[in-house]
Write an enzyme that holds these catalytic residues in place. Structure first.
Site, mmCIF file in Angstrom:
data_model
loop_
_atom_site.group_PDB
_atom_site.id
_atom_site.type_symbol
_atom_site.label_atom_id
_atom_site.label_comp_id
_atom_site.label_asym_id
_atom_site.label_seq_id
_atom_site.Cartn_x
_atom_site.Cartn_y
_atom_site.Cartn_z
ATOM 1 N N GLY B 16 0.822 -1.209 0.000
ATOM 2 C CA GLY B 16 0.000 0.000 0.000
ATOM 3 C C GLY B 16 0.854 1.257 0.000
ATOM 4 O O GLY B 16 0.599 2.205 -0.756
ATOM 5 N N GLU B 131 -4.903 -8.865 -10.547
ATOM 6 C CA GLU B 131 -3.652 -9.376 -11.120
ATOM 7 C C GLU B 131 -2.625 -9.724 -10.049
ATOM 8 O O GLU B 131 -1.888 -10.715 -10.168
ATOM 9 C CB GLU B 131 -3.074 -8.333 -12.091
ATOM 10 N N ILE B 138 3.682 -11.161 -12.332
ATOM 11 C CA ILE B 138 3.496 -11.850 -13.614
ATOM 12 C C ILE B 138 2.056 -11.648 -14.089
ATOM 13 O O ILE B 138 1.121 -11.978 -13.364
ATOM 14 C CB ILE B 138 3.779 -13.362 -13.457
ATOM 15 N N LYS B 207 -3.780 -19.680 -4.902
ATOM 16 C CA LYS B 207 -3.519 -19.083 -6.212
ATOM 17 C C LYS B 207 -3.998 -20.014 -7.314
ATOM 18 O O LYS B 207 -4.603 -19.585 -8.299
ATOM 19 C CB LYS B 207 -2.023 -18.795 -6.361
#
Lengths: 440, 440
Positions: B16, B131, B138, B207
């Protein structure tokens, strides 16, 4: 569901025919993903009568690309003809001038007229998408144009010509000559009958010029690229590279330096244990080094009808998913008026490591002379090796291989020139630049 | 120039704070690229008083994420708090319900609630971009969601946990034990004080569940993942792998099979000469195999404040470049109502090669018995090697290593179970699955 996105395709070769087939076969899947159907409504190609194994019954045939671009009731003009001039150039201009989006796989066209076309696109609220123009199926345009927004790029480099990479891989793996591997590439359809455009590096240069503009926000400067092909690479170079922990690849490299931007295409030594060194055969790879993200490497098929069609399809889908007039992505990452002028860094001021292979007559003092010429030019050596071939009579030519630490190209040229005047060289010296990934 | 895009950020940790700094320092560059400025107008974090080295004077401080999401005058809510539950979950829901776009790096949240959140986003015309949630910098989400539109994906796999890859790389390069390398990873900040979430594979599983949904158009099924961590990998396994031409990586693999979709996270043997085998240290890599494009491999930084901030910034820039209500990219590639149910393929029916390492007492007939148990289960062997340690007295335990051709997991389990009943095993057998890139 929204209205169908209407597509006109100019060029029905391998890529064009594959695209039509995919759009028809996957109509429902694409409509679900994109939120509306995608329909091929108009086509043109050189020969209307040729059987391409695709159904064109629902499409309007146009006599030429110019009339398709100017007259067809389409949302997207897909240019798959190739060539930097007409008919592609005028047709793309005509489409963009009507506010029709353009998707193209044409690197030559973009290298020559990319910025002009981007300007027309902006003026008329049209998109100019060209993922397929560089490294085929690898989404490097999207990465540079979208994913890396906000990053300052320091270097982009890659293996962008499958023909060259196939030849170099085969030379190394099978110990064959350049000529033998080129013939095999031609037999397999990986190289053209006239292979000059690939093996002299021009194809890589076109692609590099596009990446340079996107990476550095500069105007395209395709004529300002230092160019060396792979025709002088011998099996001796490849073997010497392997012994020293390197592999030879034809790289296109664009790099920010203090004196400007280097754009160069040449055979390059990359460390054997780097990821890019493992990229074999016709596969392509592009690496991007940036200040926030770090290093990103993408590896994939750089050519072929399907891989190219997939990239074209991705570009079309991006348009389908947006609403008319919605997207404002400038073609080269920033508005044409905000592009910076391209300042060329001269190759003489390139800094890097060098591999130098000399064939010399076998007499006392040669080794010392070479070392002295290097020292005079302030070139610091990582290694200097004299390789005697076994089973040769005494007095036969010897090979001396030097690997330098980072130095200036100018110094290397001067040192080699002064060695050439000494009279002990046999044939031409071989000089190959070394390129290291950031991490290595 | 269009109005500024107003951003609210919840969470001011490493990512952040980096994001705020980048948005401020590169304000002009971003405005040029995106066609409008991006402004941080609201923030929240646990501790208001902490000095983060960033200027928050122009931002409104909210007491918590819920009030920022519900009340702030923002176009984009950036969630960088982490955690699958509240406060992140409710805050993201609240923002999307107001039609405010959300950008998040929170894999745990998406693994648990991704589809529900995507549904709310669609209903209110908001974008949900993430993303940074998978493989850090990536751009694999963009590749799957945009570039590969129209492709049918057969397999997605990758190295998605830098901690595990660092440990495995260090074990191999320095010949150290798992425990020693874990300690070093902790010292360098690559592993948490409680490393279980990384080394047991849970982080990779989160993921993978997101990639699976995107790749196959199915609902997220994070609880249906077969999971094995790297804690049982010994230096003996790593050395044996190297001798046989393999390297061990912790892979997450999602694969379409006849009986459903396999999702598995486990230590995996990859061929030494494959590109992914060269991905060292904390670097991540994701490979996507599809029917039109072919194989695409992306390698880059999987974690770290800057790499993650870069991915978040790319997501924000995508929103800035579009016009309000313009973009219709569904969060998981297709509208939530069009997502397919997830059908789990059981690990017992997994087909592939296997590496099996057995420690046995040194007596006649053991080798033959092992070969027989394999044959009984119709397992065909690529190699079977008996390794005698030098300098051990005769009669000391011996190591036998088997590499199978493609076979069923069920057969391997049965064969190993029957070997265990024979009485000659010392300790537990080690079984590691082999994964090959399509091209290799």
């Amino acid at each position: 569901m929204a209205d169908a996105l209407k597509i006109g395709i100019a060029g029905l070769g391998t890529v064009g025919a594959a695209l039509v087939r995919i759009l028809q076969e996957r109509r429902d899947m694409l409509a679900t993903t994109c939120g509306r159907p995608i329909e091929v409504v108009a086509v043109t190609a050189r020969d209307k009568s040729r059987d391409r194994g695709i159904d064109l019954s629902a499409t309007t045939w146009f006599a030429d690309a110019a009339s398709l671009a100017a007259d067809a009731d389409i949302d997207v003009f897909v240019e798959l003809m190739g060539g930097s001039g007409d008919p592609a150039y005028s047709a793309v201009k005509a489409a963009l001038s009507r506010g029709v989006h353009v998707v193209t796989a044409n690197k030559a066209l973009l290298a020559a007229h990319g910025i002009e076309l981007a300007g027309i696109a902006e003026e008329h609220g049209a998109l100019l998408n060209y993922e397929a123009a560089v490294a085929g199926g690898i989404p490097v345009i999207k990465a540079l144009r979208e994913s890396l927004t906000g990053n300052t790029i320091s270097r982009v480099y890659g293996i962008m010509n499958g023909t060259c990479n196939y030849i170099l891989t085969k030379m190394e793996k099978e110990g064959l000559s350049f000529e033998a591997c080129l013939k095999e590439a031609q037999r397999l359809g990986y190289a053209e009958a006239d292979p000059a455009f690939d093996i002299e590096g021009n194809d890589t240069a076109h692609k590099l010029s596009i990446l340079t503009s996107l990476a550095f926000g500069t105007a395209i400067a395709a004529d300002d690229i230092y160019l060396e092909g792979i025709t002088n690479i011998s099996i001796d170079d490849i073997n010497a590279a392997a012994d020293l922990g390197y592999r030879i690849k034809l790289l296109g490299v664009a790099q920010r330096t203090e004196s400007g931007i280097e754009q160069r295409v040449h055979p390059t030594m990359v460390p054997l244990d780097s990821v890019i060194a493992q990229v074999d055969g016709v596969t392509n790879a592009v690496a991007i080094e940036s200040d926030i993200l770090g290093e990103l490497l993408m590896v994939g098929p750089g050519a072929g009808g399907n891989a190219t069609a997939s990239a074209v399809l991705g570009d079309i889908a991006d348009i389908a998913k947006s609403r008319p007039g919605a997207q404002t992505v400038p073609a080269f990452g920033r508005p044409v008026t905000a592009l910076l002028p391209y300042t060329r860094a001269q190759i003489q001021s390139h800094e890097g490591g060098y591999f130098i292979r000399l064939t010399v007559i076998d007499k006392a003092g040669v080794f010392a002379s070479i070392a002295t010429r290097m020292a005079e030019n302030k070139i610091s050596l990582e290694s200097i090796v004299q390789r005697s071939k076994t089973h040769t009579e005494s007095g036969a030519p010897q090979t001396i291989i030097l690997v330098t630490h980072a130095t200036m190209e100018d110094a290397v040229r001067k040192a080699v020139a002064s060695i050439k005047t000494e009279g002990y060289l046999v044939g031409e010296p071989q000089v190959i630049r070394i390129e290291r990934p950031k991490a290595a």
